[in-house]
Scaffold this motif. Structure first.
Motif, PDB file in Angstrom:
ATOM      1  N   ASN A 188      14.205  34.386  -5.277  1.00  0.00           N
ATOM      2  CA  ASN A 188      14.568  35.131  -6.383  1.00  0.00           C
ATOM      3  C   ASN A 188      15.203  36.504  -6.193  1.00  0.00           C
ATOM      4  OD1 ASN A 188      14.619  33.410  -8.146  1.00  0.00           O
ATOM      5  ND2 ASN A 188      11.974  33.260  -9.203  1.00  0.00           N
ATOM      6  N   ARG A 189      14.086  37.672  -5.083  1.00  0.00           N
ATOM      7  CA  ARG A 189      13.869  38.656  -4.550  1.00  0.00           C
ATOM      8  C   ARG A 189      15.557  38.616  -4.161  1.00  0.00           C
ATOM      9  NH1 ARG A 189       8.102  37.719  -2.966  1.00  0.00           N
ATOM     10  NH2 ARG A 189       7.218  38.388  -4.312  1.00  0.00           N
TER      11      ARG A 189
ATOM     12  N   ARG B  85      18.309  36.998  -4.489  1.00  0.00           N
ATOM     13  CA  ARG B  85      19.270  36.712  -5.470  1.00  0.00           C
ATOM     14  C   ARG B  85      18.948  38.247  -6.239  1.00  0.00           C
ATOM     15  NH1 ARG B  85      23.968  35.260  -7.189  1.00  0.00           N
ATOM     16  NH2 ARG B  85      24.314  34.633  -8.881  1.00  0.00           N
ATOM     17  N   SER B  86      18.613  38.738  -6.943  1.00  0.00           N
ATOM     18  CA  SER B  86      18.304  40.079  -6.990  1.00  0.00           C
ATOM     19  C   SER B  86      19.095  41.156  -6.539  1.00  0.00           C
ATOM     20  CB  SER B  86      17.097  40.775  -7.509  1.00  0.00           C
ATOM     21  OG  SER B  86      15.812  41.432  -6.585  1.00  0.00           O
TER      22      SER B  86
ATOM     23  N   TYR C 118      24.549  43.649 -15.059  1.00  0.00           N
ATOM     24  CA  TYR C 118      23.232  44.010 -13.491  1.00  0.00           C
ATOM     25  C   TYR C 118      22.343  42.374 -14.457  1.00  0.00           C
ATOM     26  CZ  TYR C 118      20.329  43.599  -9.878  1.00  0.00           C
ATOM     27  OH  TYR C 118      18.763  43.096  -9.129  1.00  0.00           O
ATOM     28  N   VAL C 119      21.693  43.822 -15.351  1.00  0.00           N
ATOM     29  CA  VAL C 119      19.889  43.071 -15.659  1.00  0.00           C
ATOM     30  C   VAL C 119      20.253  41.732 -16.574  1.00  0.00           C
ATOM     31  CG1 VAL C 119      18.388  43.219 -16.889  1.00  0.00           C
ATOM     32  CG2 VAL C 119      19.081  45.346 -15.568  1.00  0.00           C
TER      33      VAL C 119
ATOM     34  N   LEU D 236      20.669  39.538 -13.882  1.00  0.00           N
ATOM     35  CA  LEU D 236      19.346  38.638 -13.334  1.00  0.00           C
ATOM     36  C   LEU D 236      18.524  37.862 -13.914  1.00  0.00           C
ATOM     37  CD1 LEU D 236      17.621  38.673 -10.708  1.00  0.00           C
ATOM     38  CD2 LEU D 236      16.468  41.175 -11.753  1.00  0.00           C
TER      39      LEU D 236
ATOM     40  N   GLY E   5      16.174  47.062  -9.881  1.00  0.00           N
ATOM     41  CA  GLY E   5      16.330  44.868  -9.607  1.00  0.00           C
ATOM     42  C   GLY E   5      15.247  44.769  -9.226  1.00  0.00           C
ATOM     43  N   LEU E   6      14.774  44.984  -8.181  1.00  0.00           N
ATOM     44  CA  LEU E   6      13.234  44.325  -7.441  1.00  0.00           C
ATOM     45  C   LEU E   6      12.511  44.359  -8.397  1.00  0.00           C
ATOM     46  CD1 LEU E   6      13.585  45.490  -2.907  1.00  0.00           C
ATOM     47  CD2 LEU E   6      13.848  42.842  -4.860  1.00  0.00           C
TER      48      LEU E   6
ATOM     49  N   ASN F  41      12.402  42.406 -11.163  1.00  0.00           N
ATOM     50  CA  ASN F  41      12.398  40.855 -11.001  1.00  0.00           C
ATOM     51  C   ASN F  41      11.308  40.767 -10.580  1.00  0.00           C
ATOM     52  OD1 ASN F  41      14.018  38.387  -9.236  1.00  0.00           O
ATOM     53  ND2 ASN F  41      12.212  39.381  -8.614  1.00  0.00           N
TER      54      ASN F  41
END
Length: 608
Positions: free
Chosen positions: A445-446, A448-449, A471-472, A475, A509-510, A513
């Motif tokens: 997932n990280r 992927r973000s 983007y969010v 995600l 993003g991280l 996530n």
């Protein structure tokens, strides 16, 4: 008596008697010659009045004064002829000298003015010309005391109507010699002007000279002998003939028509050069500015324009043959260097005679042309510079396009590489224990973000920033699919129109996530329903990111800043990297509030 009778037959004098009660009879004598003199006076007065309207023309003022003198002389001659006794005749002769003495000076002044030699006409020179005439007039009026003008005056016969005969004294001869010398001087001035002229101008001057010659011929016998040839002074008769000839010049040949029309437009002090050319191509006037431009002289007036301007063929051709009203520019290569002239030609109209000539106005535009050439060169240089700049811009644009393609390719490859790593982790998770598989899933997932950011960048037209709201959304869709929470879990995304560069987008993003993954995994256990909120706001240069849920919340004893959880450690590390602050709210569920400023990659703190 025979002689007198013959004269009586020629002039047919008729006595006219006037009687008055209680007074002696007064006898006056009539002769057809008196009518001639009166007509001469009228003609002279009319000519003077007519030319008065053209008094700005060369010679016009002095012509008016000459005609006034002629009128007075003729009237005095007529009065002398009708006078009944010798004393009255002498008085009339003295009156005629009020005009006679000034004929010579006025003639010279007329010749100078008409031939354009006005610089010779000054107050001092005019006064010198009039000294002898004024002294002569004083002697004439006082002749009865000294007899220096006429020592003796007698009648041609005993008859009272006889013509007086004057014996000449020294003052008379001085005045006569002086007057004829002035007449000869004026004659020579006009003769020289006629020689320099051509065409109609020469004809006009020659006619004037003929008039003067006629007047000389008529006055010469009486001036020398003091006795008339035919019982009377023929000088007024000659002046009458002269008047008729001058009338012909004025009314038929426009003696004073051309120059006044030009004078109305011409100002001697004009900075522009002005040349006036009559309808026969003769230079009528040329002002100082034009003389300076062309090198012409005052003496060139009356000459053909082609001769005066022969040194400048282009200018001569333009002045004589150029189209009226059409501007022209010519180049003159003079001693002071090349000169550019702007030529404007206007027609001169004469009343009742159509076009009487042309007015040429010349302006020195050398400096204007020089500045125009400099401006043209500057314009050409600027165009060349603009072309070079445009060429450079095209190269830069082409280079940017190449770099844009390259960056998209890089982002695409990074995304693919991250996707490969994610796939490898997924394969590894399939062969690992449940606990290890969960760790692999979190790592996926990280990755992927981060991969999603690169995907958004190469799909966007702006390679430097991404739409963080879109983007969010992508995600969270991936995370929801990855953790598959219950149907009662909803995700609320509230992000303004915010675009972040890659240096901010990846850590943000991280963070989302990690916190959203925790909410999906731990906040809603045992089928609990709830909501996950993700909000981002911008105030000035300050960003506020809020990630929370209304689930069970974190344990109160847990210090999120010193947590054994890898996810929370990563969040704190990323906040430090953003040089921001993080706060935890536990009123309802769990809410993390991260605040940071927009910073560049160089300003971003390296993770410790």
């Amino acid at each position: 008596m025979a002689g007198r009778n013959s004269r009586d037959r020629v002039y047919r004098k008729v006595p006219i008697q006037f009687s008055d009660r209680g007074r002696a009879d007064m006898i006056f004598y009539f002769s057809p010659y008196i009518v001639v003199l009166v007509i001469c006076a009228i003609i002279s007065a009319v000519l003077a009045a007519y030319v008065w309207r053209r008094r700005a023309s060369p010679g016009a003022v002095y012509f008016i004064l000459l005609m006034a003198c002629a009128a007075e002389w003729s009237l005095a001659g007529a009065l002398k002829m009708v006078s009944p006794d010798l004393q009255a005749k002498i008085i009339c002769t003295q009156l005629s000298y009020l005009s006679v003495v000034f004929i010579g000076p006025l003639w010279v002044l007329f010749a100078l003015d008409y031939s354009r030699h006005r610089e010779w006409i000054t107050g001092g020179k005019t006064t010198l010309l009039c000294i002898i005439p004024l002294v002569t007039l004083a002697f004439v009026l006082t002749n009865g005391w000294h007899g220096l003008v006429w020592p003796q005056v007698t009648l041609a016969s005993n008859a009272p109507e006889a013509t007086p005969i004057y014996q000449h004294g020294i003052v008379y001869w001085i005045h006569t010699a002086y007057s004829y010398a002035l007449l000869f001087l004026g004659y020579c001035i006009l003769a020289i002007t006629a020689i320099r002229s051509t065409g109609r101008e020469r004809l006009l001057i020659m006619t004037i000279l003929a008039c003067v010659a006629a007047m000389w011929a008529g006055s010469m016998p009486y001036a020398i002998t003091g006795a008339p040839l035919v019982d009377a002074d023929l000088t007024p008769v000659a002046m009458t003939v002269t008047g008729f000839l001058l009338a012909w010049l004025i009314f038929q040949k426009r003696l004073f028509d051309i120059v006044p029309v030009a004078r109305e437009k011409l100002i001697a002090s004009m900075c522009d050069g002005v040349i006036v050319i009559n309808d026969e191509g003769l230079v009528v006037e040329i002002n100082p500015a034009a003389r300076e431009l062309t090198g012409a002289r005052d003496g060139d007036i009356g000459k053909p324009a082609a001769e005066v301007l022969k040194q400048w063929p282009d200018l001569s051709r333009c002045c004589t043959d150029g189209a009226i009203g059409a501007p022209a520019e010519i180049l003159m290569d003079g001693q002071g260097g090349p000169k550019w002239l702007d030529i404007r030609i206007s027609p001169l109209q004469s009343a009742g005679s159509g076009q009487a000539g042309r007015l040429i106005v010349m302006r020195d535009i050398t400096e204007l042309r020089r500045r125009g050439e400099e401006l043209k060169r500057s314009h050409e240089s600027l165009q060349a510079e603009m072309w070079e700049r445009k060429k450079a811009e095209e190269q830069i644009r082409h280079s940017l396009q190449e770099k844009e393609v390259l960056l998209k390719e890089i982002h695409h490859r990074v995304k693919n590489n991250l996707q490969i790593i994610s796939s490898l982790l997924s394969l590894q998770a399939g062969t690992s224990s449940k606990e290890s598989a969960a760790a692999f899933t979190e790592s996926q997932n990280r990755i992927r973000s981060m991969a999603l950011i690169h995907e958004k960048l190469y799909q966007s037209s702006n390679l430097s920033r991404i739409d963080f709201g879109g983007y969010v959304s992508g995600l969270m869709s991936h995370l929801v699919k990855s953790y598959a929470p219950g149907p009662g879990i909803s995700v609320d995304i509230d992000i303004e129109d915010i675009a972040l560069d890659i240096d901010l987008a990846i850590p943000c993003g991280l963070i989302i996530n990690e916190l959203a993954s925790n909410s999906l995994k731990y906040a809603f256990k045992d089928g609990r329903q709830g909501n996950i909120l993700i909000r981002m706001e911008k105030t000035g240069s300050l960003y506020t990111l809020t990630v929370g849920d209304d689930g069970v919340g974190l344990p109160r004893i847990l210090d999120f800043r010193d947590s054994p959880s890898l996810g929370l450690q990563l969040v704190n590390t990323l906040v430090d990297q953003l040089e921001g602050t993080i706060e935890l709210g536990q009123d309802t569920g769990t809410t993390f509030k991260i605040t940071f400023k927009e910073i560049t990659h160089k300003e971003m703190r390296e993770p410790g």
